[in-house]
Scaffold this motif. Structure first.
Motif, PDB file in Angstrom:
ATOM      1  N   PRO A 243       0.826  -1.206   0.000  1.00 52.85           N
ATOM      2  CA  PRO A 243       0.000   0.000   0.000  1.00 52.85           C
ATOM      3  C   PRO A 243       0.863   1.260   0.000  1.00 52.85           C
ATOM      4  O   PRO A 243       1.907   1.329   0.654  1.00 52.85           O
ATOM      5  CB  PRO A 243      -0.801  -0.120   1.298  1.00 52.85           C
ATOM      6  CG  PRO A 243      -0.807  -1.586   1.602  1.00 52.85           C
ATOM      7  CD  PRO A 243       0.513  -2.097   1.125  1.00 52.85           C
ATOM      8  N   SER A 244       0.424   2.267  -0.747  1.00 48.45           N
ATOM      9  CA  SER A 244       1.132   3.538  -0.829  1.00 48.45           C
ATOM     10  C   SER A 244       0.130   4.620  -1.191  1.00 48.45           C
ATOM     11  O   SER A 244      -1.085   4.376  -1.202  1.00 48.45           O
ATOM     12  CB  SER A 244       2.263   3.450  -1.866  1.00 48.45           C
ATOM     13  OG  SER A 244       3.038   4.637  -1.867  1.00 48.45           O
ATOM     14  N   LEU A 245       0.625   5.806  -1.519  1.00 43.62           N
ATOM     15  CA  LEU A 245      -0.259   6.888  -1.936  1.00 43.62           C
ATOM     16  C   LEU A 245      -0.904   6.568  -3.279  1.00 43.62           C
ATOM     17  O   LEU A 245      -0.308   5.846  -4.098  1.00 43.62           O
ATOM     18  CB  LEU A 245       0.534   8.191  -2.070  1.00 43.62           C
ATOM     19  CG  LEU A 245       1.034   8.865  -0.800  1.00 43.62           C
ATOM     20  CD1 LEU A 245       1.841  10.110  -1.154  1.00 43.62           C
ATOM     21  CD2 LEU A 245      -0.124   9.233   0.112  1.00 43.62           C
ATOM     22  N   PRO A 246      -2.088   7.122  -3.546  1.00 42.81           N
ATOM     23  CA  PRO A 246      -2.699   6.927  -4.871  1.00 42.81           C
ATOM     24  C   PRO A 246      -1.748   7.415  -5.977  1.00 42.81           C
ATOM     25  O   PRO A 246      -1.144   8.483  -5.870  1.00 42.81           O
ATOM     26  CB  PRO A 246      -3.955   7.802  -4.799  1.00 42.81           C
ATOM     27  CG  PRO A 246      -4.280   7.895  -3.347  1.00 42.81           C
ATOM     28  CD  PRO A 246      -2.955   7.893  -2.641  1.00 42.81           C
ATOM     29  N   GLY A 247      -1.592   6.601  -6.994  1.00 44.27           N
ATOM     30  CA  GLY A 247      -0.717   6.971  -8.101  1.00 44.27           C
ATOM     31  C   GLY A 247       0.736   6.589  -7.910  1.00 44.27           C
ATOM     32  O   GLY A 247       1.541   6.744  -8.823  1.00 44.27           O
ATOM     33  N   CYS A 248       1.097   6.091  -6.737  1.00 45.78           N
ATOM     34  CA  CYS A 248       2.483   5.695  -6.462  1.00 45.78           C
ATOM     35  C   CYS A 248       2.582   4.170  -6.395  1.00 45.78           C
ATOM     36  O   CYS A 248       1.592   3.487  -6.128  1.00 45.78           O
ATOM     37  CB  CYS A 248       2.971   6.305  -5.143  1.00 45.78           C
ATOM     38  SG  CYS A 248       2.928   8.102  -5.098  1.00 45.78           S
ATOM     39  N   LEU A 249       3.776   3.658  -6.630  1.00 46.59           N
ATOM     40  CA  LEU A 249       4.020   2.219  -6.554  1.00 46.59           C
ATOM     41  C   LEU A 249       5.126   1.937  -5.549  1.00 46.59           C
ATOM     42  O   LEU A 249       6.198   2.539  -5.633  1.00 46.59           O
ATOM     43  CB  LEU A 249       4.431   1.659  -7.919  1.00 46.59           C
ATOM     44  CG  LEU A 249       3.393   1.704  -9.042  1.00 46.59           C
ATOM     45  CD1 LEU A 249       3.988   1.152 -10.330  1.00 46.59           C
ATOM     46  CD2 LEU A 249       2.126   0.942  -8.660  1.00 46.59           C
ATOM     47  N   LEU A 250       4.864   1.041  -4.624  1.00 45.00           N
ATOM     48  CA  LEU A 250       5.863   0.595  -3.655  1.00 45.00           C
ATOM     49  C   LEU A 250       6.041  -0.908  -3.849  1.00 45.00           C
ATOM     50  O   LEU A 250       5.155  -1.701  -3.510  1.00 45.00           O
ATOM     51  CB  LEU A 250       5.410   0.911  -2.232  1.00 45.00           C
ATOM     52  CG  LEU A 250       6.355   0.491  -1.106  1.00 45.00           C
ATOM     53  CD1 LEU A 250       7.722   1.175  -1.249  1.00 45.00           C
ATOM     54  CD2 LEU A 250       5.750   0.803   0.251  1.00 45.00           C
ATOM     55  N   VAL A 251       7.168  -1.280  -4.459  1.00 38.30           N
ATOM     56  CA  VAL A 251       7.414  -2.689  -4.757  1.00 38.30           C
ATOM     57  C   VAL A 251       7.622  -3.473  -3.466  1.00 38.30           C
ATOM     58  O   VAL A 251       8.458  -3.104  -2.635  1.00 38.30           O
ATOM     59  CB  VAL A 251       8.647  -2.841  -5.676  1.00 38.30           C
ATOM     60  CG1 VAL A 251       8.984  -4.322  -5.879  1.00 38.30           C
ATOM     61  CG2 VAL A 251       8.402  -2.163  -7.015  1.00 38.30           C
ATOM     62  N   ASP A 252       6.856  -4.526  -3.298  1.00 35.74           N
ATOM     63  CA  ASP A 252       7.048  -5.470  -2.195  1.00 35.74           C
ATOM     64  C   ASP A 252       8.193  -6.388  -2.610  1.00 35.74           C
ATOM     65  O   ASP A 252       8.015  -7.278  -3.448  1.00 35.74           O
ATOM     66  CB  ASP A 252       5.758  -6.255  -1.971  1.00 35.74           C
ATOM     67  CG  ASP A 252       5.909  -7.380  -0.949  1.00 35.74           C
ATOM     68  OD1 ASP A 252       6.994  -7.478  -0.334  1.00 35.74           O
ATOM     69  OD2 ASP A 252       4.963  -8.163  -0.802  1.00 35.74           O
ATOM     70  N   GLY A 253       9.378  -6.172  -2.016  1.00 36.95           N
ATOM     71  CA  GLY A 253      10.556  -6.897  -2.448  1.00 36.95           C
ATOM     72  C   GLY A 253      10.427  -8.398  -2.314  1.00 36.95           C
ATOM     73  O   GLY A 253      10.717  -9.147  -3.252  1.00 36.95           O
ATOM     74  N   GLU A 254       9.969  -8.869  -1.144  1.00 35.26           N
ATOM     75  CA  GLU A 254       9.858 -10.314  -0.913  1.00 35.26           C
ATOM     76  C   GLU A 254       8.825 -10.936  -1.838  1.00 35.26           C
ATOM     77  O   GLU A 254       9.059 -11.982  -2.450  1.00 35.26           O
ATOM     78  CB  GLU A 254       9.510 -10.587   0.546  1.00 35.26           C
ATOM     79  CG  GLU A 254       9.484 -12.069   0.884  1.00 35.26           C
ATOM     80  CD  GLU A 254       9.267 -12.318   2.369  1.00 35.26           C
ATOM     81  OE1 GLU A 254       9.097 -13.495   2.744  1.00 35.26           O
ATOM     82  OE2 GLU A 254       9.259 -11.336   3.134  1.00 35.26           O
ATOM     83  N   GLY A 255       7.684 -10.278  -1.985  1.00 31.03           N
ATOM     84  CA  GLY A 255       6.633 -10.816  -2.850  1.00 31.03           C
ATOM     85  C   GLY A 255       6.965 -10.746  -4.324  1.00 31.03           C
ATOM     86  O   GLY A 255       6.392 -11.497  -5.127  1.00 31.03           O
ATOM     87  N   SER A 256       7.899  -9.879  -4.688  1.00 36.51           N
ATOM     88  CA  SER A 256       8.281  -9.713  -6.096  1.00 36.51           C
ATOM     89  C   SER A 256       9.575 -10.421  -6.440  1.00 36.51           C
ATOM     90  O   SER A 256       9.994 -10.397  -7.600  1.00 36.51           O
ATOM     91  CB  SER A 256       8.432  -8.217  -6.417  1.00 36.51           C
ATOM     92  OG  SER A 256       7.264  -7.498  -6.126  1.00 36.51           O
ATOM     93  N   ALA A 257      10.241 -11.047  -5.442  1.00 35.95           N
ATOM     94  CA  ALA A 257      11.561 -11.653  -5.647  1.00 35.95           C
ATOM     95  C   ALA A 257      12.501 -10.621  -6.267  1.00 35.95           C
ATOM     96  O   ALA A 257      13.199 -10.887  -7.249  1.00 35.95           O
ATOM     97  CB  ALA A 257      11.465 -12.900  -6.517  1.00 35.95           C
ATOM     98  N   ALA A 258      12.511  -9.437  -5.668  1.00 45.54           N
ATOM     99  CA  ALA A 258      13.289  -8.313  -6.197  1.00 45.54           C
ATOM    100  C   ALA A 258      13.578  -7.344  -5.061  1.00 45.54           C
ATOM    101  O   ALA A 258      13.185  -7.562  -3.914  1.00 45.54           O
ATOM    102  CB  ALA A 258      12.522  -7.608  -7.316  1.00 45.54           C
TER     103      ALA A 258
END
Length: 414
Positions: A243-258
């Motif tokens: 979860p982040s601000l509307p229009g923003c992306l916060l990559v979940d590192g563990e869930g994305s393997a990144a």
């Protein structure tokens, strides 16, 4: 659970993808395509370090976390666009921007640190990013006109909390209030970026941290104090987002393997349109036309967009016409291609840019990677002819020039 997934990207044109992949597979590397980017791959088998592969040797791959590929994709420049990369080194994102804007576009890549600038230039040269001009300024002091850039990437210096698996000490080094100086610098950089952004333009702000003060709080600052507005971003396939601000992306590192990563696209009110640049100053040094370059070196660059060469301090640089329009106050450097000594032009024949896109009758086309490995180890091949050098390829993939000595030809990167 530790994330051991490794990713890389192909540094090539779309039509070269099959040959680059074949070159990697011929050495035993395994990989799978990533759905979010046609050039992104996840490594599945590594018989030796990927950085020692033949594809890496000739600049056809770049090892890069897949989250780090997102900012250029989110900014989404088109062929022919010009982009300002404010904090560019080591050039991982710059290289993607270069590929996206194409040979008729321009990327101005800035880096204040001399050592990191040197790394940036080495990487751009190795990858063949001919349309990248580099400069050395504190980004908040860039001598560029207000409202002159329609596209800006600000991959800001940050605490790196999203990279803790690679840099375990990052969270400890930047714990608590230790990030305050970084936050101040980020606001300064955002303020400058907002000044340089053209009306209707897009600014992509990114960090490799999960720290709210460096991410969402900075977006709020840009909205409340700089007059910028967030623009929606697509949720890239194969990534998980927190979860982040509307229009923003916060990559979940563990869930994305990144790596954990934050992205926000900010726009400036106004009508987007063609941004006119003032006339650039006359460049220092001596201009060499491509015709004179061909006559002096025997290397034909007519397949490139309109360009010339500039000799400064004994070094020669490729200058695309769009780079000549850069503002006169700006000190910048084009793509280094060789040296000059008196009337002689000594071009670096190891550069792929000089190899014709299509092999001719004098070219050496190799299908077996063992033959390439033999050349790289110092072995020579028999050849008869009058030429002093011979272009060579893996399938249709340009690799470089072989030096002809007598009835033998060999590889030299000196």
């Amino acid at each position: 659970m530790k994330n051991t997934t490794r990713s890389f990207r192909l540094a090539c044109t779309e039509d070269q993808i099959p040959d680059v992949e074949a070159l990697l597979r011929a050495e035993g590397f395994g990989f799978e395509p990533e759905p979010f980017f046609s050039l992104a791959r996840t490594l599945t088998a590594e018989p030796m370090p990927l950085g020692r592969s033949i594809a890496a040797r000739f600049g056809y791959i770049y090892i890069q976390d897949k989250s780090s590929m997102l900012p250029p994709l989110a900014l989404a420049p088109r062929p022919g666009d010009r982009v300002l990369d404010m904090c560019a080194s080591p050039g991982s994102k710059t290289g993607i921007l270069s590929r996206m804007v194409g040979p008729t576009g321009l990327v101005l890549a800035n880096e204040p640190s001399p050592d990191r600038l040197a790394t940036l230039r080495v990487n751009m040269r190795h990858l063949g990013c001919l349309n990248v001009a580099t400069c050395k300024y504190e980004a908040q002091n860039l001598p560029l006109a207000a409202g002159s850039w329609p596209l800006i990437l600000l991959d800001a210096p940050c605490s790196g909390w999203g990279t803790v698996e690679k840099n375990p000490k990052a969270a400890q080094m930047w714990a608590g209030e230790k990030t305050a100086p970084l936050e101040e610098l980020q606001r300064e950089l955002l303020t400058k970026a907002a000044e340089l952004l053209a009306p209707g333009g897009r600014l992509l702000y990114s960090t490799c941290t999960t720290n709210v003060r460096e991410n969402e709080d900075q977006v709020r600052f840009a909205m409340e104090h700089l007059g910028l507005a967030p623009a929606p971003l697509p949720e890239f396939e194969s990534f998980s987002f927190a979860p982040s601000l509307p229009g923003c992306l916060l990559v979940d590192g563990e869930g994305s393997a990144a790596q954990g990563f934050f992205l926000a696209c900010l726009t400036k009110p106004g009508q987007a349109g063609e941004t006119e640049w003032p006339e650039g100053r006359e460049l220092p040094g001596d201009t060499i036309t491509r015709q004179h370059f061909l006559a002096r070196t025997g290397l034909d660059t007519s397949w490139l967009p309109e360009h010339s060469f500039l000799c400064v301090g004994g070094r020669i640089y490729l200058i695309f016409e769009q780079a000549r329009k850069l503002p006169g106050e700006l000190r910048w450097q084009g793509f280094a291609v060789g040296k000059a000594a008196g009337d002689s032009v000594l071009a670096d024949a190891t550069l792929r840019m000089f190899v014709p896109p299509v092999p001719d009758g004098n070219s050496l086309v190799l299908e077996n990677v063992r033959d390439i490995a033999a050349l790289l180890s110092g072995q020579s091949l028999a050849w008869k002819g009058d030429a002093r050098r011979r272009a060579f390829y893996y399938r249709s993939l340009p690799l470089g020039f072989l030096t002809v000595k007598g009835n033998r030809c060999l590889w030299s990167d000196r």
